[in-house]
Design a protein around this motif. Sequence first.
Motif: not given
Length: 159
Positions: A57-58, A60-65
């Motif tokens: 998540a960090q 790839l800058a995607s908290p959805w992960i």
Amino acid sequence: MELDALPFRAFAIALFIGALVGLEREKRQADAPARGIGGIRTFLLFAEAGAIAAWLAQALASPWIFAAAGVCVTTLVLAGYLAAVRARPDDIGLTTEMAALVVFLLGGLAVAGEAALAVALAIATSAILAFKQPMHAVVGRIDRDDLYAGLTLLVATFI
């Protein structure tokens, strides 16, 4: 290419958290005839899943992960709970399942840069799990009047 030690340290802390809580759950299962959703290996994997999900998540800058991984872990825990309830309908409890979700979150917290907080909460979680009988004994000694008196004191203190 130099390896960055920080992610390895965070992952090691996450695995320590899984081992700490998993060890307690494994020992609890050894004392009880019924098996829960997992022991030390399963809790190591819950913590590792949380750590990997937080790292991805960090990165790839995607908290959805992390959220999606949380949904997957929750689904697995729920499936294990439903299987256990079917096998032992008179022995229903959610403590191990809740501990599994907490370990997943603590693994993520360790990688998210809050390792000290994650370890402190893992120790608290293990203590809560390990001290089941003493905690129930204390609660058994508190009657309704004591509870009301304590709540009245808290309300008066914080208002």
